[in-house]
Design an enzyme around this catalytic site. Sequence first.
Site, mmCIF file in Angstrom:
data_model
loop_
_atom_site.group_PDB
_atom_site.id
_atom_site.type_symbol
_atom_site.label_atom_id
_atom_site.label_comp_id
_atom_site.label_asym_id
_atom_site.label_seq_id
_atom_site.Cartn_x
_atom_site.Cartn_y
_atom_site.Cartn_z
ATOM 1 N N GLY A 229 0.787 -1.228 0.000
ATOM 2 C CA GLY A 229 0.000 0.000 0.000
ATOM 3 C C GLY A 229 0.815 1.272 0.000
ATOM 4 O O GLY A 229 0.239 2.368 0.058
ATOM 5 N N GLU A 272 4.617 -6.100 1.429
ATOM 6 C CA GLU A 272 4.119 -6.505 0.108
ATOM 7 C C GLU A 272 3.918 -5.299 -0.801
ATOM 8 O O GLU A 272 2.793 -5.007 -1.207
ATOM 9 C CB GLU A 272 2.777 -7.234 0.258
ATOM 10 N N PRO A 273 4.979 -4.586 -1.145
ATOM 11 C CA PRO A 273 4.776 -3.403 -1.989
ATOM 12 C C PRO A 273 4.519 -3.775 -3.451
ATOM 13 O O PRO A 273 5.179 -4.656 -4.002
ATOM 14 C CB PRO A 273 6.112 -2.667 -1.871
ATOM 15 N N GLY A 274 3.560 -3.116 -4.054
ATOM 16 C CA GLY A 274 3.310 -3.302 -5.488
ATOM 17 C C GLY A 274 3.557 -1.987 -6.205
ATOM 18 O O GLY A 274 4.583 -1.759 -6.845
ATOM 19 N N ARG A 275 2.599 -1.073 -6.025
ATOM 20 C CA ARG A 275 2.651 0.215 -6.706
ATOM 21 C C ARG A 275 3.994 0.933 -6.520
ATOM 22 O O ARG A 275 4.556 1.447 -7.479
ATOM 23 C CB ARG A 275 1.528 1.094 -6.136
ATOM 24 N N ARG A 311 -7.195 2.876 -14.811
ATOM 25 C CA ARG A 311 -7.294 3.500 -13.484
ATOM 26 C C ARG A 311 -8.171 4.748 -13.451
ATOM 27 O O ARG A 311 -8.980 4.899 -12.526
ATOM 28 C CB ARG A 311 -5.910 3.818 -12.912
ATOM 29 N N TYR A 315 -11.167 4.283 -10.854
ATOM 30 C CA TYR A 315 -11.016 4.920 -9.535
ATOM 31 C C TYR A 315 -11.025 6.434 -9.597
ATOM 32 O O TYR A 315 -10.673 7.079 -8.603
ATOM 33 C CB TYR A 315 -9.665 4.518 -8.901
ATOM 34 N N CYS A 347 -15.671 2.944 -27.466
ATOM 35 C CA CYS A 347 -17.058 3.387 -27.623
ATOM 36 C C CYS A 347 -17.817 3.332 -26.304
ATOM 37 O O CYS A 347 -18.694 2.474 -26.104
ATOM 38 C CB CYS A 347 -17.746 2.572 -28.699
ATOM 39 N N GLU A 348 -17.443 4.204 -25.407
ATOM 40 C CA GLU A 348 -18.110 4.350 -24.105
ATOM 41 C C GLU A 348 -17.915 5.796 -23.694
ATOM 42 O O GLU A 348 -16.798 6.322 -23.798
ATOM 43 C CB GLU A 348 -17.420 3.487 -23.024
HETATM 44 C C1 LIG Z 1 -2.512 -5.498 -4.271
HETATM 45 C C2 LIG Z 1 -1.915 -6.056 -3.045
HETATM 46 C C3 LIG Z 1 -0.682 -5.589 -2.585
HETATM 47 C C4 LIG Z 1 0.055 -4.451 -3.231
HETATM 48 O O1 LIG Z 1 -0.622 -3.254 -3.056
HETATM 49 P P1 LIG Z 1 0.071 -1.871 -3.469
HETATM 50 O O2 LIG Z 1 -0.919 -0.846 -3.103
HETATM 51 O O3 LIG Z 1 0.294 -1.946 -4.951
HETATM 52 O O4 LIG Z 1 1.348 -1.766 -2.722
HETATM 53 C C5 LIG Z 1 -0.130 -6.192 -1.474
HETATM 54 N N1 LIG Z 1 -0.752 -7.215 -0.844
HETATM 55 C C6 LIG Z 1 -1.947 -7.694 -1.255
HETATM 56 C C7 LIG Z 1 -2.560 -8.798 -0.518
HETATM 57 C C8 LIG Z 1 -2.575 -7.123 -2.360
HETATM 58 O O5 LIG Z 1 -3.750 -7.583 -2.759
#
Ligand SMILES: *Cc1c(COP(=O)(O)O)cnc(C)c1O
Length: 420
Positions: A229, A272-275, A311, A315, A347-348
């Site tokens: 997150g 658990e970083p994604g973004r 996105r 959102y 087409c939306e």
């Molecule tokens: C999507 C997700 C993440 C990553 O979230 P970010 O906001 O991208 O850091 C981490 N853990 C779980 C379980 C997720 O579903």
Amino acid sequence: MSPTDELTQRHFFGDHDPQTLLERFGSPLYVYNEAIFRQRCREMRRLIRYEPFTANYSIKANSNLALLRIAREEGLHADAMSPGEIYALEQAGFKPEQIFFVPNNVSAPELGYALERQICVSLDSLDQLALAGRLSPGLDVAIRINPGLGAGHHAKVITAGKKTKFGINAEQLDEARAIARRHHLRITGVNQHIGSLFMEPPAYLRAARHFFELAAGFPDLHFVDLGGGFGIPYHKLDGEARLDLQELQEGLDLLVSDFVQRYGRPVTVKTEPGRYVVAESGVLLGTVHALKENDGVVYAGTDIGFNVLARPMLYDSWHDIVVYRDGQPLEADPDRLQAVTVVGNICESGDILAKNRPLPPLCPGDQLAVLDAGAYGYAMSSNYNNRLRPAEVLIRQDGTAALIRRRETTEDLLRTCLEI
Ligand SMILES: *Cc1c(COP(=O)(O)O)cnc(C)c1O
């Protein structure tokens, strides 16, 4: 100079500019910068000083194979949400012990896919915990706990708190322990993920503190996973500040050492970083094809539909946009800006990338650079309207451009259709 400065100082594209890239690889086009990606990987890898610590890249943000390989080289482990993500991680060279499977609502064969590979799994409900017990009695497992606190930039990405589908309720933990006992499962890990895109450390630290209290109720832990997150500044052209990693580090190190002391033995701490890992290393390039005015609104029609970047539609997300003409950025002179609604070719009527955005006056043929598009960009793209998913290019650290995913072809669109 930070990588963000490099971006605004036009080094993002290496030896190229948006026009030469679009000429060579076609439009629209996802472009990633390797140096920025590596830098963000390192920041997450070193988020806390406590050891053992692992940062698990949540690959649903972007699972391009070339990027996964770089993330592995940088020492990240990874989170997978589906067998397909496990497959991609294996192809990228991740070992089973570097993968954490955190699915929800999976079938027995899907769970089995991870178990066969000895990949650590986290179960998201009492039913799924019991399923793991039936498939693999005696297993060491993790559970995802919904601590009842959430945070995030949009209701759709708040992933903890009473109103979301995720995790086992904090009130059901006794039942979880009973199910585990019945199946001889050992709960050796707990994870949470409270939501996406927080920009202030205190929210995360509060959630972490609360989570460590819940974790203390499990005597066999090998790891505590605090979730992802971590936010990035999507309004960087307006000078939005970055997440303060220093403050986060200091806060987390204190919480972790306090927990370990009370718990009586060390555990691995995970995040658990994604973004954070990939958003800023990606720019989406597209082309303006038409301008028109309807009922007082100026529309810039582009090839960046929501099939390419979902996105904003999903959102209401903001992405900064830089306009290029003949490869050079147009100056955003405040006196000459014009409010324009940037739309795609789907087409939306909801196919809107940016509403009433002040931009330099546009012309057909201009190139748009949509910033911070590396996370949940390509990953959420689709073939809606039988549009082709774009190519992806990596700007290497030496400034050269490497194609890391080809553009789809019209034949790809029918690949899975069968004649009857
Ligand atoms: C999507 C997700 C993440 C990553 O979230 P970010 O906001 O991208 O850091 C981490 N853990 C779980 C379980 C997720 O579903």
